[in-house]
Enzyme design. Structure first.
Site, mmCIF file in Angstrom:
data_model
loop_
_atom_site.group_PDB
_atom_site.id
_atom_site.type_symbol
_atom_site.label_atom_id
_atom_site.label_comp_id
_atom_site.label_asym_id
_atom_site.label_seq_id
_atom_site.Cartn_x
_atom_site.Cartn_y
_atom_site.Cartn_z
ATOM 1 N N TYR A 50 20.835 35.330 -0.952
ATOM 2 C CA TYR A 50 19.664 34.522 -0.586
ATOM 3 C C TYR A 50 19.262 34.862 0.835
ATOM 4 C CZ TYR A 50 17.689 31.253 -3.849
ATOM 5 O OH TYR A 50 16.959 30.714 -4.860
ATOM 6 N N ASP A 196 -7.379 45.812 -2.188
ATOM 7 C CA ASP A 196 -6.252 45.822 -3.130
ATOM 8 C C ASP A 196 -6.093 47.267 -3.591
ATOM 9 O OD1 ASP A 196 -4.581 45.747 -5.325
ATOM 10 O OD2 ASP A 196 -5.418 43.895 -6.144
ATOM 11 N N ARG A 231 9.099 47.767 -9.456
ATOM 12 C CA ARG A 231 8.083 46.768 -9.795
ATOM 13 C C ARG A 231 8.079 45.708 -8.697
ATOM 14 N NH1 ARG A 231 5.090 46.284 -13.987
ATOM 15 N NH2 ARG A 231 6.045 48.219 -14.648
#
Ligand code: DSN
Length: 410
Positions: A50, A196, A231
């Site tokens: 984490y 984008d 990804r």
């Protein structure tokens, strides 16, 4: 214990998918094959950690090496794209775009993006997406005749509509975008310029697509398309916008970052900075042009008349077949594509009149112009005879032979 031993069901399906990827030709413009090094980092022990927050400012202890990894990814991204700041935490392109919106807009603000059916993305103002539900989209289109962006018309619409933010960068547009023109329009109407670059980020990194860095206020991109990484996604911007972007990603949008994927992004940026990647990016464009030429030689109509990038959008209307039918017939023949709307399409996004193809994945397999022309001729035959089972079977064999000659991983 290995996956094979603990979960034979998942293991078996991964094995099947591996075979499937090996034996089929991937022409989906947004897909690619990540390197073994990228996959190794994605599947690494970093998944256990984490790390909410940012390097050296985490909310959990024990991040000494994770910090180094994330800093390395940030540094490599900044160098690769020549930007002042990079946030490598967004899990996906859509979440990067949400964070970008929240960094610069209030709920209900007006923004302008390319219409979805004209090549825009779901997150650029679709009424069924957060962008269209929480914000007020106003769309521009491509020119009806040329099917290219008409910067005078976009400027006129921006002056009329006064959007707070304008998006450029698309999912189904085959020509190079004039970023300087967008900057000038944004300056004239006082809008934030958001680019984008998900589809062509790899081409930009490889030097075959002009850099957007000198112009945009925010740059979002996925890392798994032409960039050939894991990804995931990232947001880049000039240094002056760093704080608002970082705040919008965490705590604004996300909790714990996927540090295993961030490590894989770092690997991908390293790979994309090598001279071989420039050769790869140039070959991607050469191959897309060869594919476009092959299609046109067989009488297919291409949207915008061809391509300057990795992507070719085919208008199937003259062939009397829908995008959905073509996609399905090609899949049976072992050629994986996706149906896509064409500008001003009269069919729904579920059926469509177009087929979108891209050259990035096959170029990663090592294909050159003559190989991709061969693929193009197979695509045309299937599109022209979608119900010919014998042809599809024969094509499938030809596809498998070609796949054996060009293995994904050597
Ligand atoms: N759906 C992706 C594409 O294929 O372009 C973008 O999210």
């Amino acid at each position: 214990m290995s996956l094979k031993q603990t979960d034979s069901a998942v293991y078996g399906l991964i094995e099947k998918e591996t075979e499937y990827q090996k034996k089929t030709l991937r022409l989906i413009a947004s897909e690619n094959y990540a390197s073994k090094a990228v996959m190794e980092a994605t599947g690494s022990i970093l998944t256990n950690k984490y790390a909410e927050g940012y390097p050296t400012k985490r909310y959990y202890a024990g991040n000494r090496y994770v910090d180094e990894i994330e800093l390395l990814a940030i540094d490599r991204a900044k160098k690769l794209f020549n930007v002042g700041h990079a946030n490598v935490q967004p899990h996906a392109g859509a979440s990067a775009n949400i964070a970008a919106f929240f960094a610069f807009l209030e709920v209900g603000d007006k923004f302008m993006g390319l219409d979805l059916a004209n090549g825009g993305h779901l997150t650029h103002g679709s009424p069924v997406n957060f962008s269209g539900k929480w914000f007020r989209p106003t769309a521009y289109t491509v020119d009806k005749k040329t099917e290219a962006l008409d910067y005078d018309a976009i400027r006129k619409r921006a002056i009329e509509e006064k959007p707070k933010l304008i998006i450029c960068g698309y999912t189904a547009y085959s020509l190079i975008i004039d970023f300087k023109a967008f900057r000038e329009i944004c300056d004239e109407v006082g809008a934030v310029m958001m680019a984008d670059i998900s589809h062509f980020a790899g081409l930009m990194a490889g030097g075959v697509y002009p850099s957007v860095a000198p112009y945009a206020d925010i740059i979002t991109t996925t890392t798994h398309k032409t960039l050939r990484g894991p990804r995931g996604a990232m947001i880049m911007c000039p240094e002056k916008n760093a704080q608002r972007i970082d705040k919008a990603v965490f705590p604004g949008m996300q909790g714990g970052p996927l540090e295993n994927v961030i490590a894989a992004k770092a690997v991908c940026f390293h790979e994309a900075a090598q001279p071989e990647f420039r050769t790869y990016a140039a070959q991607v464009v050469k191959n897309a042009k060869a594919l476009a030429d092959e299609f046109m030689a067989h009488g297919l109509r291409l949207v915008a008349g061809g391509t300057e990038t990795h992507l070719v959008l085919v208008d199937l209307t003259p062939k009397g077949i829908t995008g959905k039918e073509a996609q399905m017939a090609l899949e049976e023949a072992g050629i994986i594509t996706n149906r896509n709307t064409i500008p001003f399409d009269t069919r729904s996004p579920f059926i469509t009149s177009g087929l979108r193809v891209g050259s990035a994945a096959l170029t990663t397999r090592g294909m050159k112009e003559s190989d991709i022309r061969h693929v193009g001729s197979m695509v045309v035959k299937v599109i022209e005879n979608p119900n010919d089972s014998e042809l599809k079977l024969k094509t499938r064999k030809e596809v498998e032979e070609l796949c054996d000659r060009f293995p994904i991983y050597r």
